[in-house]
Write a protein that holds these residues in place. Structure first.
Motif, PDB file in Angstrom:
ATOM      1  N   HIS A 140       0.950  -1.127  -0.505  1.00 44.83           N
ATOM      2  CA  HIS A 140      -0.125  -0.038  -0.409  1.00 44.83           C
ATOM      3  C   HIS A 140       1.142   1.108   0.050  1.00 44.83           C
ATOM      4  O   HIS A 140       2.026   1.174   0.178  1.00 44.83           O
ATOM      5  CB  HIS A 140      -1.320  -0.350   1.317  1.00 44.83           C
ATOM      6  CG  HIS A 140      -2.127  -0.884   1.193  1.00 44.83           C
ATOM      7  ND1 HIS A 140      -3.210  -1.684   0.438  1.00 44.83           N
ATOM      8  CD2 HIS A 140      -1.845  -1.722   2.384  1.00 44.83           C
ATOM      9  CE1 HIS A 140      -3.354  -2.306   0.713  1.00 44.83           C
ATOM     10  NE2 HIS A 140      -3.115  -3.100   1.879  1.00 44.83           N
ATOM     11  N   ALA A 141       0.352   2.407  -0.748  1.00 45.27           N
ATOM     12  CA  ALA A 141       1.507   3.508  -0.732  1.00 45.27           C
ATOM     13  C   ALA A 141       0.754   4.551   0.528  1.00 45.27           C
ATOM     14  O   ALA A 141      -0.960   5.310   0.971  1.00 45.27           O
ATOM     15  CB  ALA A 141       0.771   4.514  -1.676  1.00 45.27           C
ATOM     16  N   VAL A 142       1.233   3.677   2.033  1.00 44.86           N
ATOM     17  CA  VAL A 142       0.914   4.783   2.462  1.00 44.86           C
ATOM     18  C   VAL A 142       1.267   6.272   3.248  1.00 44.86           C
ATOM     19  O   VAL A 142       2.805   6.457   2.905  1.00 44.86           O
ATOM     20  CB  VAL A 142       1.866   3.309   4.206  1.00 44.86           C
ATOM     21  CG1 VAL A 142       1.258   4.493   6.004  1.00 44.86           C
ATOM     22  CG2 VAL A 142       1.023   2.803   3.720  1.00 44.86           C
ATOM     23  N   THR A 143       0.181   6.602   4.069  1.00 39.98           N
ATOM     24  CA  THR A 143       0.777   8.444   4.586  1.00 39.98           C
ATOM     25  C   THR A 143       0.657   8.382   6.007  1.00 39.98           C
ATOM     26  O   THR A 143      -0.195   7.832   6.560  1.00 39.98           O
ATOM     27  CB  THR A 143      -0.441   9.300   4.328  1.00 39.98           C
ATOM     28  OG1 THR A 143      -0.308   9.360   2.383  1.00 39.98           O
ATOM     29  CG2 THR A 143      -0.167  11.028   4.705  1.00 39.98           C
ATOM     30  N   ALA A 144       1.752   8.856   6.709  1.00 42.26           N
ATOM     31  CA  ALA A 144       1.963   8.140   8.063  1.00 42.26           C
ATOM     32  C   ALA A 144       1.730   9.827   9.043  1.00 42.26           C
ATOM     33  O   ALA A 144       2.376  10.621   8.027  1.00 42.26           O
ATOM     34  CB  ALA A 144       2.842   7.925   8.314  1.00 42.26           C
ATOM     35  N   VAL A 145       0.201  10.106   9.445  1.00 36.24           N
ATOM     36  CA  VAL A 145       0.319  11.367  10.602  1.00 36.24           C
ATOM     37  C   VAL A 145       0.913  11.235  11.684  1.00 36.24           C
ATOM     38  O   VAL A 145       0.867  10.219  12.238  1.00 36.24           O
ATOM     39  CB  VAL A 145      -1.163  11.670  10.156  1.00 36.24           C
ATOM     40  CG1 VAL A 145      -1.229  13.125  10.663  1.00 36.24           C
ATOM     41  CG2 VAL A 145      -1.575  10.946   8.554  1.00 36.24           C
ATOM     42  N   VAL A 146       1.952  12.155  12.101  1.00 35.63           N
ATOM     43  CA  VAL A 146       2.472  12.199  13.443  1.00 35.63           C
ATOM     44  C   VAL A 146       1.997  13.440  14.389  1.00 35.63           C
ATOM     45  O   VAL A 146       2.018  13.875  13.607  1.00 35.63           O
ATOM     46  CB  VAL A 146       3.953  11.969  13.406  1.00 35.63           C
ATOM     47  CG1 VAL A 146       4.172  10.413  13.211  1.00 35.63           C
ATOM     48  CG2 VAL A 146       5.020  12.448  13.216  1.00 35.63           C
ATOM     49  N   ARG A 147       2.088  13.411  15.023  1.00 33.76           N
ATOM     50  CA  ARG A 147       1.609  14.805  16.018  1.00 33.76           C
ATOM     51  C   ARG A 147       2.794  15.731  15.927  1.00 33.76           C
ATOM     52  O   ARG A 147       2.734  16.698  15.955  1.00 33.76           O
ATOM     53  CB  ARG A 147       0.688  14.424  17.339  1.00 33.76           C
ATOM     54  CG  ARG A 147      -0.226  15.857  18.123  1.00 33.76           C
ATOM     55  CD  ARG A 147      -0.905  15.426  18.994  1.00 33.76           C
ATOM     56  NE  ARG A 147      -0.581  13.693  19.767  1.00 33.76           N
ATOM     57  CZ  ARG A 147      -1.478  13.172  20.145  1.00 33.76           C
ATOM     58  NH1 ARG A 147      -1.746  14.201  21.027  1.00 33.76           N
ATOM     59  NH2 ARG A 147      -0.954  12.639  20.579  1.00 33.76           N
ATOM     60  N   ASP A 148       4.106  14.890  16.904  1.00 34.48           N
ATOM     61  CA  ASP A 148       5.172  15.475  16.990  1.00 34.48           C
ATOM     62  C   ASP A 148       6.170  14.975  16.320  1.00 34.48           C
ATOM     63  O   ASP A 148       6.262  13.511  15.871  1.00 34.48           O
ATOM     64  CB  ASP A 148       5.688  14.407  18.100  1.00 34.48           C
ATOM     65  CG  ASP A 148       7.450  15.254  19.215  1.00 34.48           C
ATOM     66  OD1 ASP A 148       7.417  16.314  18.183  1.00 34.48           O
ATOM     67  OD2 ASP A 148       7.676  14.452  19.960  1.00 34.48           O
TER      68      ASP A 148
END
Length: 66
Positions: A26-34
C-alpha cells in the motif's frame, strides 16, 4: 493498491501498522503529532505528515475566537 492514512503512526502500534501496510504494497501516509517521532517512517517508504499541535481551527489566529 490502497492508499491508507494512518494517524498515530509515531507510536509503537502505529509504526507496526505502517510497516505492515507497506509490506502489503500500500501507498501509506503516516500522520504523527510530534515531528521528532518521524525518524524511520520515511525510511520505511511511508509519506510522512506532521499534524498540527494547535487545537484551534486553521485560520483562527491569536485574538480570534474559533
Amino acid at each position: 493498491m490502497a492508499k491508507p492514512v494512518i494517524f498515530g503512526a509515531g507510536d509503537n502500534v502505529g509504526r507496526m501498522v505502517v510497516r505492515e501496510a507497506l509490506r502489503r504494497g500500500h501507498a501509506v501516509t503516516a500522520v504523527v503529532r510530534d515531528p521528532a517521532r518521524l525518524r524511520g517512517l520515511s525510511a520505511d517508504g511511508a509519506r510522512v505528515e506532521a499534524g498540527r499541535r494547535d487545537p484551534r481551527p486553521a485560520g483562527a489566529g491569536p485574538g480570534r475566537r474559533a
